[in-house]
Design a protein around this motif. Structure first.
Motif, PDB file in Angstrom:
ATOM      1  N   GLU A  19      44.750  19.647  57.058  1.00  0.00           N
ATOM      2  CA  GLU A  19      45.904  20.393  57.572  1.00  0.00           C
ATOM      3  C   GLU A  19      45.528  21.787  58.071  1.00  0.00           C
ATOM      4  O   GLU A  19      46.354  22.461  58.697  1.00  0.00           O
TER       5      GLU A  19
ATOM      6  N   LYS B  12      47.060  17.222  62.868  1.00  0.00           N
ATOM      7  CA  LYS B  12      48.286  17.104  63.658  1.00  0.00           C
ATOM      8  C   LYS B  12      47.988  17.215  65.147  1.00  0.00           C
ATOM      9  O   LYS B  12      48.529  16.470  65.966  1.00  0.00           O
TER      10      LYS B  12
ATOM     11  N   ASP C 128      49.340  12.026  61.311  1.00  0.00           N
ATOM     12  CA  ASP C 128      50.517  12.201  60.459  1.00  0.00           C
ATOM     13  C   ASP C 128      50.089  12.941  59.195  1.00  0.00           C
ATOM     14  O   ASP C 128      49.346  12.400  58.364  1.00  0.00           O
ATOM     15  N   VAL C 129      50.534  14.192  59.027  1.00  0.00           N
ATOM     16  CA  VAL C 129      50.109  14.997  57.871  1.00  0.00           C
ATOM     17  C   VAL C 129      50.833  14.598  56.588  1.00  0.00           C
ATOM     18  O   VAL C 129      50.438  15.034  55.505  1.00  0.00           O
ATOM     19  N   SER C 130      51.852  13.765  56.681  1.00  0.00           N
ATOM     20  CA  SER C 130      52.585  13.370  55.470  1.00  0.00           C
ATOM     21  C   SER C 130      51.762  12.463  54.565  1.00  0.00           C
ATOM     22  O   SER C 130      52.132  12.216  53.420  1.00  0.00           O
ATOM     23  N   ILE C 131      50.636  11.960  55.065  1.00  0.00           N
ATOM     24  CA  ILE C 131      49.800  11.067  54.248  1.00  0.00           C
ATOM     25  C   ILE C 131      48.996  11.840  53.205  1.00  0.00           C
ATOM     26  O   ILE C 131      48.444  11.236  52.285  1.00  0.00           O
TER      27      ILE C 131
ATOM     28  N   THR D  41      48.175  14.502  50.067  1.00  0.00           N
ATOM     29  CA  THR D  41      48.770  15.001  48.832  1.00  0.00           C
ATOM     30  C   THR D  41      48.008  16.246  48.391  1.00  0.00           C
ATOM     31  O   THR D  41      46.797  16.352  48.582  1.00  0.00           O
ATOM     32  N   ASN D  42      48.712  17.176  47.803  1.00  0.00           N
ATOM     33  CA  ASN D  42      48.088  18.425  47.381  1.00  0.00           C
ATOM     34  C   ASN D  42      47.210  18.255  46.145  1.00  0.00           C
ATOM     35  O   ASN D  42      46.405  19.116  45.820  1.00  0.00           O
TER      36      ASN D  42
END
Length: 337
Positions: A272, A278, A283-286, A288-289
């Motif tokens: 990110e 992006k 898709d950055v929703s894949i 996890t922090n």
């Protein structure tokens, strides 16, 4: 081998490209019914599209064909008018295309040039082909003078410029002084290719020098210029394949591990950082922090090789975006693997 998309505006340009292909078949777009020719060149799969004249038509057909064919490389091959430093029959590959029509029409016209660069990779290959000069061995027509090749800016508008006394010619000399040729499709072509992160470039043969255009066309300059441009394009395709042979197999786990190490160094905050994932269409929703950044990169690259990561992202689009941030990135990763 590669999948190559080649666009042309005119039928004579289409035929010049088609002359290099074998096993040519008709291909129809499943949704629109657009009719293409698909053939083979040196084991590469090549799709030819005739867009018609103008940037709008070019953009429309380019996007449709890229989405349908999903090519590795995209070319626009055709003829152009020479503005400076060229003679009839010479070939110009675009370092960039300048859309010169846009502007603000106030008490005086204020240009707002729409300039799109060609693919860095294809520009470098074009420069190599120019230097080596072997492309002339692929010429399928006779030239009175040996054609030269240039890798320079090309201007693209919506009108045929046929006189050096015209308003458009004066405008080009004033505001696009680095352009060596002018045509009507290149701006739309590169704009449409850009969202797909496609390697794209124009290759144009000089068919006239603006003045006395009608006489030049009547003398057969257009088919000759188109044939010369096609020869240069296919030598570029030859060189693409030569360069690929030098590279390691990018599908191996060893290469992916090397790639992850490089990405972790360049983007230590993860995929990110700087919106790199992006920007490449991912898709950055894949993400996890909870995962550490190297693990994020490894999981992201694994998903990418399995066809995931986002509808628009590919290994090519990701590497192109990184190349924009770090120009030596690709050569360092490939050569050190």
């Amino acid at each position: 081998m590669s999948k190559i998309l080649i666009q042309t505006a005119l039928s004579l340009e289409f035929e010049a490209v088609k002359a290099f292909l074998s096993n040519v078949q008709i291909e129809r777009h499943p949704s629109t019914g657009s009719i293409y020719n698909k053939g083979i060149y040196q084991a590469n799969e090549v799709l030819i599209v005739e867009t018609g004249a103008g940037n709008v038509r070019s953009a429309d057909e380019t996007g449709r064909a890229i989405e349908f064919f999903k090519p590795d490389y995209v070319f626009f091959v055709g003829v152009a008018g020479g503005l400076k430093d060229v003679k009839i029959g010479d070939v110009v590959a675009s370092s960039k295309v300048i859309g010169f029509e846009m502007g603000k029409d106030d008490t005086e016209f204020k240009p707002r040039l729409d300039t799109i660069p060609s693919s860095y990779l294809l520009e470098q290959i074009a420069k190599h082909v120019k230097r080596e000069g072997q492309w002339r061995q692929l010429l399928k027509v006779e030239n009175k003078e040996e054609p030269e090749a240039l890798v320079q800016p090309i201007a693209a508008g919506e009108k045929v410029v046929s006189s050096n006394q015209s308003v458009a010619f004066s405008y080009l000399k004033n505001y696009c002084s680095d352009a060596v040729a002018v045509e009507m499709e290149g701006n739309g072509f590169l704009l449409a290719a850009r969202p797909y992160h496609a390697h794209a470039i124009e290759v144009r043969g000089i068919s006239d020098l603006i003045e006395n255009k009608t006489e030049a066309d009547a003398g057969g300059s257009q088919p000759r210029a188109a044939a010369n441009a096609a020869a240069f394009c296919f030598e570029m395709i030859n060189q693409i394949e030569i360069e690929k042979v030098k590279f390691p197999d990018t599908n191996t786990l060893e290469f992916r591990k090397k790639l992850v190490n490089e990405l972790t160094t360049l983007y230590p905050q993860g995929p990110e950082q700087d919106d790199i994932w992006k920007r490449a269409g991912g898709d950055v929703s894949i993400f996890t922090n909870s995962a550490n950044r190297k693990s994020q990169w490894f999981n992201a690259i694994e998903k990418l090789y399995l066809g995931g990561g986002g509808n628009e992202i590919s290994i090519t689009s990701l590497m192109n975006e990184i190349k924009g941030d770090y120009p030596n990135f690709i050569s360092e990763v490939l050569n050190n693997t």
